[in-house]
Scaffold this motif. Structure first.
Motif, short mmCIF file in Angstrom:
data_model
loop_
_atom_site.label_atom_id
_atom_site.label_comp_id
_atom_site.label_asym_id
_atom_site.label_seq_id
_atom_site.Cartn_x
_atom_site.Cartn_y
_atom_site.Cartn_z
N ILE A 107 79.22 25.97 15.42
CA ILE A 107 78.85 24.93 16.48
C ILE A 107 77.64 24.20 15.80
CG2 ILE A 107 77.27 25.21 18.75
CD1 ILE A 107 79.13 27.61 19.34
N VAL A 108 76.73 24.74 14.94
CA VAL A 108 75.86 23.92 14.40
C VAL A 108 76.29 22.58 13.68
CG1 VAL A 108 73.78 23.97 12.51
CG2 VAL A 108 74.22 25.85 14.57
N ARG A 109 77.51 23.14 13.11
CA ARG A 109 78.00 21.93 12.06
C ARG A 109 78.79 21.13 12.87
NH1 ARG A 109 82.03 25.23 8.95
NH2 ARG A 109 80.34 26.89 8.79
N VAL A 110 79.26 21.13 13.87
CA VAL A 110 79.75 20.40 14.82
C VAL A 110 78.95 19.56 15.44
CG1 VAL A 110 81.15 20.30 16.94
CG2 VAL A 110 81.80 21.44 15.22
N GLY A 111 77.78 20.31 15.88
CA GLY A 111 76.51 19.53 16.53
C GLY A 111 75.98 18.47 15.54
N LYS A 112 75.62 18.93 14.37
CA LYS A 112 75.25 17.98 13.37
C LYS A 112 76.22 16.64 13.24
CE LYS A 112 72.72 21.12 10.73
NZ LYS A 112 72.41 21.75 9.49
N LEU A 116 79.96 38.64 22.73
CA LEU A 116 79.28 37.84 23.60
C LEU A 116 78.88 39.12 24.90
CD1 LEU A 116 77.90 35.37 24.31
CD2 LEU A 116 79.92 34.86 25.69
N MET A 117 79.80 39.77 25.31
CA MET A 117 79.63 40.61 26.38
C MET A 117 78.72 41.85 25.95
SD MET A 117 83.28 40.77 28.42
CE MET A 117 83.64 42.50 27.61
N ALA A 118 78.91 42.38 24.80
CA ALA A 118 78.21 43.59 24.30
C ALA A 118 76.86 43.17 23.77
CB ALA A 118 78.94 44.17 23.27
N GLU A 119 76.71 42.16 23.02
CA GLU A 119 75.31 41.97 22.29
C GLU A 119 74.62 40.37 23.06
OE1 GLU A 119 75.68 41.64 18.24
OE2 GLU A 119 76.84 43.51 18.16
N LYS A 120 75.13 39.80 23.86
CA LYS A 120 74.59 38.49 24.36
C LYS A 120 74.56 37.49 23.52
CE LYS A 120 74.13 40.35 28.71
NZ LYS A 120 75.30 41.11 28.85
N ARG A 121 75.40 37.49 22.29
CA ARG A 121 75.27 36.35 21.43
C ARG A 121 76.68 36.16 20.66
NH1 ARG A 121 75.27 37.61 15.94
NH2 ARG A 121 75.44 40.07 15.64
N LEU A 122 77.01 35.14 20.15
CA LEU A 122 78.27 34.88 19.71
C LEU A 122 78.27 35.24 18.23
CD1 LEU A 122 78.35 30.95 20.76
CD2 LEU A 122 79.86 33.02 21.41
N PRO A 123 79.39 35.19 17.55
CA PRO A 123 79.61 35.81 16.42
C PRO A 123 78.99 35.01 15.38
CG PRO A 123 81.62 36.02 17.39
CD PRO A 123 80.88 35.35 18.40
N THR A 124 78.34 35.18 14.18
CA THR A 124 77.57 34.35 13.14
C THR A 124 78.64 33.30 12.85
OG1 THR A 124 76.61 36.50 12.26
CG2 THR A 124 76.57 34.60 11.03
N GLN A 125 80.09 33.59 12.56
CA GLN A 125 80.74 32.41 12.25
C GLN A 125 80.87 31.29 13.32
OE1 GLN A 125 84.64 33.53 10.86
NE2 GLN A 125 85.38 31.55 10.18
N THR A 126 80.96 31.64 14.49
CA THR A 126 80.99 30.73 15.47
C THR A 126 79.86 29.87 15.63
OG1 THR A 126 82.67 32.26 16.69
CG2 THR A 126 81.71 30.68 18.15
N SER A 127 78.47 30.56 15.46
CA SER A 127 77.20 30.14 15.75
C SER A 127 77.24 28.84 14.62
CB SER A 127 76.31 30.89 15.74
OG SER A 127 76.39 31.85 16.86
N ARG A 128 77.70 29.27 13.52
CA ARG A 128 77.32 28.35 12.26
C ARG A 128 78.55 27.08 12.61
NH1 ARG A 128 74.79 29.54 7.84
NH2 ARG A 128 76.31 28.26 6.64
#
Length: 76
Positions: A42-47, A28-40
């Protein structure tokens, strides 16, 4: 094919930044984004949360209608 690519990306992210919470923070500090697994995840939990919210709204609406009908029956 997309699933294999996703797996490769996740492995590369883990190799570069490390696994777990600390690796996610570094990425997150280096690329300003979360890892792919974490992002997926979050989407699953959101659904899932959206499904629970929709079910709750439908149930509350049903209860309100039933109470209104019961009130009408008592009045008339």
């Amino acid at each position: 094919m997309a699933e294999r690519w996703r797996a490769r990306v996740m492995e590369a992210e883990r190799a570069e930044y490390g696994a777990g919470f600390l690796g996610a923070v570094f990425q997150l500090m280096a690329e300003k984004r979360l890892p792919t697994q974490t992002s997926r995840q979050i989407v699953r939990v959101g659904k899932g949360a959206a499904l629970v919210a929709a079910t709750t709204v439908a149930l509350m609406t049903l209860i309100a209608v039933l109470l209104f009908v019961a009130l009408l029956v008592l009045i008339f």
